[in-house]
Motif scaffolding. Sequence first.
Motif, PDB file in Angstrom:
ATOM      1  N   ILE A   7       0.842  -1.205   0.000  1.00 39.08           N
ATOM      2  CA  ILE A   7       0.000   0.000   0.000  1.00 39.08           C
ATOM      3  C   ILE A   7       0.876   1.254   0.000  1.00 39.08           C
ATOM      4  O   ILE A   7       0.622   2.201  -0.742  1.00 39.08           O
ATOM      5  N   ILE A   8       1.927   1.249   0.806  1.00 37.47           N
ATOM      6  CA  ILE A   8       2.832   2.403   0.860  1.00 37.47           C
ATOM      7  C   ILE A   8       3.533   2.602  -0.478  1.00 37.47           C
ATOM      8  O   ILE A   8       3.632   3.720  -0.990  1.00 37.47           O
ATOM      9  N   VAL A   9       4.028   1.524  -1.073  1.00 40.11           N
ATOM     10  CA  VAL A   9       4.692   1.610  -2.379  1.00 40.11           C
ATOM     11  C   VAL A   9       3.709   2.104  -3.438  1.00 40.11           C
ATOM     12  O   VAL A   9       4.039   2.972  -4.264  1.00 40.11           O
ATOM     13  N   ALA A  10       2.488   1.592  -3.436  1.00 38.33           N
ATOM     14  CA  ALA A  10       1.473   2.037  -4.401  1.00 38.33           C
ATOM     15  C   ALA A  10       1.177   3.518  -4.211  1.00 38.33           C
ATOM     16  O   ALA A  10       1.040   4.267  -5.190  1.00 38.33           O
ATOM     17  N   LEU A  14       1.826   6.453  -7.014  1.00 38.77           N
ATOM     18  CA  LEU A  14       0.749   7.346  -7.452  1.00 38.77           C
ATOM     19  C   LEU A  14       1.120   8.819  -7.262  1.00 38.77           C
ATOM     20  O   LEU A  14       0.846   9.655  -8.125  1.00 38.77           O
ATOM     21  N   VAL A  15       1.757   9.148  -6.157  1.00 40.31           N
ATOM     22  CA  VAL A  15       2.187  10.528  -5.914  1.00 40.31           C
ATOM     23  C   VAL A  15       3.237  10.938  -6.948  1.00 40.31           C
ATOM     24  O   VAL A  15       3.198  12.050  -7.490  1.00 40.31           O
ATOM     25  N   ALA A  16       4.170  10.041  -7.248  1.00 34.99           N
ATOM     26  CA  ALA A  16       5.199  10.345  -8.245  1.00 34.99           C
ATOM     27  C   ALA A  16       4.588  10.563  -9.622  1.00 34.99           C
ATOM     28  O   ALA A  16       4.956  11.499 -10.347  1.00 34.99           O
ATOM     29  N   ILE A  17       3.640   9.723 -10.012  1.00 36.62           N
ATOM     30  CA  ILE A  17       2.972   9.861 -11.306  1.00 36.62           C
ATOM     31  C   ILE A  17       2.173  11.166 -11.342  1.00 36.62           C
ATOM     32  O   ILE A  17       2.209  11.907 -12.321  1.00 36.62           O
ATOM     33  N   GLY A  18       1.464  11.458 -10.258  1.00 33.62           N
ATOM     34  CA  GLY A  18       0.693  12.706 -10.206  1.00 33.62           C
ATOM     35  C   GLY A  18       1.582  13.928 -10.273  1.00 33.62           C
ATOM     36  O   GLY A  18       1.281  14.903 -10.968  1.00 33.62           O
ATOM     37  N   GLY A  19       2.707  13.914  -9.576  1.00 39.54           N
ATOM     38  CA  GLY A  19       3.655  15.033  -9.621  1.00 39.54           C
ATOM     39  C   GLY A  19       4.241  15.209 -11.009  1.00 39.54           C
ATOM     40  O   GLY A  19       4.368  16.327 -11.508  1.00 39.54           O
ATOM     41  N   GLY A  20       4.594  14.103 -11.632  1.00 36.97           N
ATOM     42  CA  GLY A  20       5.126  14.174 -12.995  1.00 36.97           C
ATOM     43  C   GLY A  20       4.100  14.717 -13.967  1.00 36.97           C
ATOM     44  O   GLY A  20       4.409  15.544 -14.830  1.00 36.97           O
ATOM     45  N   ALA A  21       2.855  14.271 -13.840  1.00 34.52           N
ATOM     46  CA  ALA A  21       1.791  14.763 -14.715  1.00 34.52           C
ATOM     47  C   ALA A  21       1.571  16.254 -14.504  1.00 34.52           C
ATOM     48  O   ALA A  21       1.343  17.007 -15.458  1.00 34.52           O
ATOM     49  N   TYR A  22       1.628  16.696 -13.257  1.00 34.40           N
ATOM     50  CA  TYR A  22       1.443  18.121 -12.962  1.00 34.40           C
ATOM     51  C   TYR A  22       2.505  18.955 -13.675  1.00 34.40           C
ATOM     52  O   TYR A  22       2.208  19.933 -14.342  1.00 34.40           O
TER      53      TYR A  22
END
Length: 141
Positions: A7-10, A14-22
């Motif tokens: 859960i922590i890794v997921a 997700l935070v990394a993908i969201g930051g990159g998308a931003y």
Amino acid sequence: MGKTIKIIVAFIVLVAIGGGAYFYFVPKDDKAEEHKSHSAEEIAEMSIDTDVITTNLASAGNFGIVQFNILLSDKETKEEAEKRTAEVRAAVISTVASFTKDELVGESGIKMIEEELIGRLAEVFEKGTVERVLVTEFKMQ
């Protein structure tokens, strides 16, 4: 314990993908930040004004009367621009002449000609860059 780690890794993924998308999708206005950093005195020292130029447009029977203010990257580039006035003038004429009257109507037409001229002038100068081009006089007939 294994389920918690998953859960922590997921969550981290997700935070990394969201930051990159931003950072990918949010437009950056680096040029506006550069322009804000110049004082009025620096802008006056690093910019040139073209003569008032009259040229035919690409649409038959139409002509434009234009004048531009060109902000350059440094004083050395300004000195080069002052020595290359014929080349600057030729770049302005060929750029303006490539547009039709309909293309130049409105704010979008002004922006289009400023952006096109930045590209053309970049080919003229050996030192430095063109930071901004402003239309200071514009008439069409």
